[in-house]
Write a protein that holds these residues in place. Structure first.
Motif, PDB file in Angstrom:
ATOM      1  N   MET A 164       0.575  17.877  31.395  1.00  0.00           N
ATOM      2  CA  MET A 164      -0.051  18.769  30.417  1.00  0.00           C
ATOM      3  C   MET A 164       0.400  18.404  29.002  1.00  0.00           C
ATOM      4  O   MET A 164       1.554  18.036  28.781  1.00  0.00           O
ATOM      5  CB  MET A 164       0.322  20.227  30.711  1.00  0.00           C
ATOM      6  N   HIS A 165      -0.500  18.563  28.032  1.00  0.00           N
ATOM      7  CA  HIS A 165      -0.147  18.317  26.638  1.00  0.00           C
ATOM      8  C   HIS A 165       0.797  19.408  26.139  1.00  0.00           C
ATOM      9  O   HIS A 165       0.536  20.605  26.334  1.00  0.00           O
ATOM     10  CB  HIS A 165      -1.397  18.324  25.748  1.00  0.00           C
ATOM     11  N   ILE A 166       1.880  19.004  25.471  1.00  0.00           N
ATOM     12  CA  ILE A 166       2.739  19.973  24.791  1.00  0.00           C
ATOM     13  C   ILE A 166       2.796  19.689  23.287  1.00  0.00           C
ATOM     14  O   ILE A 166       3.271  20.524  22.519  1.00  0.00           O
ATOM     15  CB  ILE A 166       4.164  19.991  25.382  1.00  0.00           C
ATOM     16  N   TYR A 167       2.320  18.533  22.876  1.00  0.00           N
ATOM     17  CA  TYR A 167       2.237  18.198  21.445  1.00  0.00           C
ATOM     18  C   TYR A 167       1.259  17.051  21.272  1.00  0.00           C
ATOM     19  O   TYR A 167       1.162  16.144  22.106  1.00  0.00           O
ATOM     20  CB  TYR A 167       3.601  17.793  20.884  1.00  0.00           C
ATOM     21  N   ALA A 168       0.527  17.074  20.176  1.00  0.00           N
ATOM     22  CA  ALA A 168      -0.344  15.960  19.803  1.00  0.00           C
ATOM     23  C   ALA A 168      -0.423  15.919  18.281  1.00  0.00           C
ATOM     24  O   ALA A 168      -0.527  16.965  17.627  1.00  0.00           O
ATOM     25  CB  ALA A 168      -1.741  16.134  20.397  1.00  0.00           C
ATOM     26  N   ASN A 169      -0.345  14.721  17.723  1.00  0.00           N
ATOM     27  CA  ASN A 169      -0.393  14.627  16.255  1.00  0.00           C
ATOM     28  C   ASN A 169      -1.839  14.544  15.760  1.00  0.00           C
ATOM     29  O   ASN A 169      -2.795  14.515  16.550  1.00  0.00           O
ATOM     30  CB  ASN A 169       0.450  13.445  15.769  1.00  0.00           C
ATOM     31  N   ARG A 170      -1.991  14.507  14.435  1.00  0.00           N
ATOM     32  CA  ARG A 170      -3.312  14.539  13.824  1.00  0.00           C
ATOM     33  C   ARG A 170      -4.155  13.331  14.252  1.00  0.00           C
ATOM     34  O   ARG A 170      -5.357  13.461  14.526  1.00  0.00           O
ATOM     35  CB  ARG A 170      -3.163  14.586  12.303  1.00  0.00           C
ATOM     36  N   ALA A 171      -3.550  12.136  14.308  1.00  0.00           N
ATOM     37  CA  ALA A 171      -4.297  10.934  14.706  1.00  0.00           C
ATOM     38  C   ALA A 171      -4.832  11.056  16.134  1.00  0.00           C
ATOM     39  O   ALA A 171      -5.932  10.587  16.445  1.00  0.00           O
ATOM     40  CB  ALA A 171      -3.398   9.707  14.570  1.00  0.00           C
TER      41      ALA A 171
END
Length: 506
Positions: A164-171
């Motif tokens: 599961m995603h817990i963080y993703a940056n703008r890019a």
């Protein structure tokens, strides 16, 4: 034991000035530089606690200040000052009471050797706590900087835990066409993978925990608008908000063959085809991380080609490259597929064997020595024969840095002067090795531990008929091999081996 010692700031609660001075002498005779303050009242205690102290020793009783009051004041102010409570005798009840009040240890008064051992232990623990607090501050600062770099990175980066995603940056959001990170939080990463590659992605993610270090996967991704894109995902172990997870760096797969070839070239040694120094250091960093965090030990072999400079002068630069290439091929054939091989320096190869200790790796390395010694190399139409010197060091939970293991293996190889030999790193030899390399502090420390200093007294006769007896006191360091006093020349100035203080006795 640490080779360098700092001055100890010592608090003593003791009514007797003579007894306090005797305690200070114990520490100084044990080789500890000491700055002392003797507590005399509650006001004195309050003033003293405004400063930093390393250790407090309480007498069994004091008319000026009760020991329990001192311990209570330290606890109320949350001061990190280890307390050693002395008791009137070997009274289990008094010792238990002191420990319950908050003392780190309690022991009978007069047990001097015991006191020094306990004090050294508590001082070492204090240094560890201070180092940990400093490391935690540095870690928080580093995490802040890393977060800023992640947010501003042009690479698409996400952190994934249990798929599961817990963080993703703008890019990352822009690559997959999402407006806000909240749209991805809690979303399974597999929802961003093309249907044809989802099965392969599931298998890869399930097996990733057993893979060594970093890994890559090429697959198709699905944007929020349904558009498909080819990607190459780079996976590496990480931690986010203190939780173990997987860092995923995604790049669009444009001209992937050329980029892959460029990546391979940048990590390979052009002469041997093995990993180059920088790539191997990254492998070592990952191995140290696994050793510390997961308990996965490894063995590092530092393999030096004996008399390489003489061989290079004899056969020339071009043929010496051919020699290194053939030796690299021999190493590939000898070691298992899981071993990471590198050309670490001009005449040095390194081999990192995961999951084995140096003792377990020793038989295989001795077979390598015999194989190379009996192997004839055809270099430029001539037959060349060489040997290896191999130093071996382990990576375990106590290995703080990759460079530490490399230096240990390097030193072991350097100690094999005759070549065609193998030496395992022994931690017990570290102090002796430092002393043999001329480290003055290590030589003094070794002499203190082995009782290798001797005081010699030489009578001095007064030419004026003085009634007092005078002696010249000479400090001598025993030779570690001959166990005889080293004597400096009479014209030499005072040195560590011949310190000449003046002393008189009447």
């Amino acid at each position: 034991m640490a080779l360098q010692k700092k001055t100890i700031r010592l608090l003593i609660l003791e009514d007797s000035q003579n007894e306090a001075e005797r305690l200070v002498s114990l520490f100084r005779n044990a080789g500890q530089a000491t700055r002392v303050h003797r507590l005399t009242s509650s006001d004195d205690l309050a003033e003293a606690l405004k400063q930093t102290w390393d250790l407090l020793i309480n007498a069994p009783h004091s008319e000026n200040l009760d020991p329990s009051e001192v311990i209570g004041a330290i606890r109320r102010q949350a001061k990190d000052i280890p307390v050693i409570q002395l008791t009137a005798g070997n009274d289990a009840e008094a010792i238990t009471e002191a420990l319950m009040l908050g003392a780190q240890d309690a022991l009978p008064q007069g047990e001097d050797e015991w006191l020094i051992l306990v004090a050294n232990r508590e001082l070492a623990n204090l240094e560890e706590r201070r180092a940990r607090r400093s490391a935690e501050v540095a870690l928080r600062e580093a995490e802040k900087r890393c977060q800023l770099l992640l947010d501003s990175s042009v690479d698409a980066i996400a952190y994934v835990h249990d798929g599961m995603h817990i963080y993703a940056n703008r890019a990352y959001l822009e690559m997959f066409g999402y407006e806000d990170v909240e749209d991805l939080e809690g979303m399974p990463m597999i929802d961003l993978i093309g249907a044809t590659d989802q099965s392969a992605f599931k298998t890869f993610l399930k097996n990733y925990q057993t893979l060594e270090g970093n890994a890559e996967l090429a697959c198709s991704g699905i944007r929020a608008d349904g558009e498909s894109l080819k990607t190459r995902m780079h996976f590496s172990p990480a931690a986010y908000d203190g939780e173990p997870c997987i860092q995923v760096v995604i790049r669009a797969e444009n001209d992937s063959a050329e980029l892959q070839k460029l990546r391979e070239i940048s990590s390979q040694d052009p002469v041997t085809g093995l990993l180059n120094r920088n790539a191997f250091l990254e492998v070592m960093d990952a191995a140290v991380e696994r050793a510390v965090n997961a308990g996965q030990s490894a063995s590092l072999a530092y393999i030096r080609v004996d008399r390489f400079a003489a061989l290079q002068a004899e056969i020339g630069l071009a043929d010496s490259d051919q020699l290194l290439g053939q030796l690299a091929s021999l190493l590939r054939a000898h070691f298992s597929a899981g071993t990471q091989l590198a050309r670490f320096a001009d005449d040095v190869f390194t081999a990192l064997q995961p999951g084995v200790t140096p003792q377990q790796a020793e038989p295989e390395l001795r077979k390598l020595l015999a194989k190379v010694e009996g192997h004839l190399l055809d270099i430029g139409g001539r037959t060349v024969q060489t040997t290896f010197s191999i130093g071996v060091a382990g990576l375990d939970e106590k290995t703080a840095k990759a460079q530490d293991a490399i230096e240990r293996a390097h030193r072991c190889a350097d100690e094999l002067g005759d070549g065609n030999a193998l030496k395992l790193y022994n931690p017990a030899d570290e102090l002796a090795a430092a002393a043999s390399r001329g480290n003055i502090v290590a030589m003094l420390q070794q002499a203190l531990e082995k009782n290798s200093f001797r005081l010699l007294f030489q009578p001095i006769i007064s030419l004026r008929g003085d009634s007092f007896e005078h002696y010249e006191v000479l400090l001598r360091l025993l030779d570690p091999q001959a166990r005889k006093c080293r004597r400096p020349s009479s014209s030499a100035p005072p040195t560590m081996q011949g310190w000449r203080p003046r002393s008189t006795a009447g």
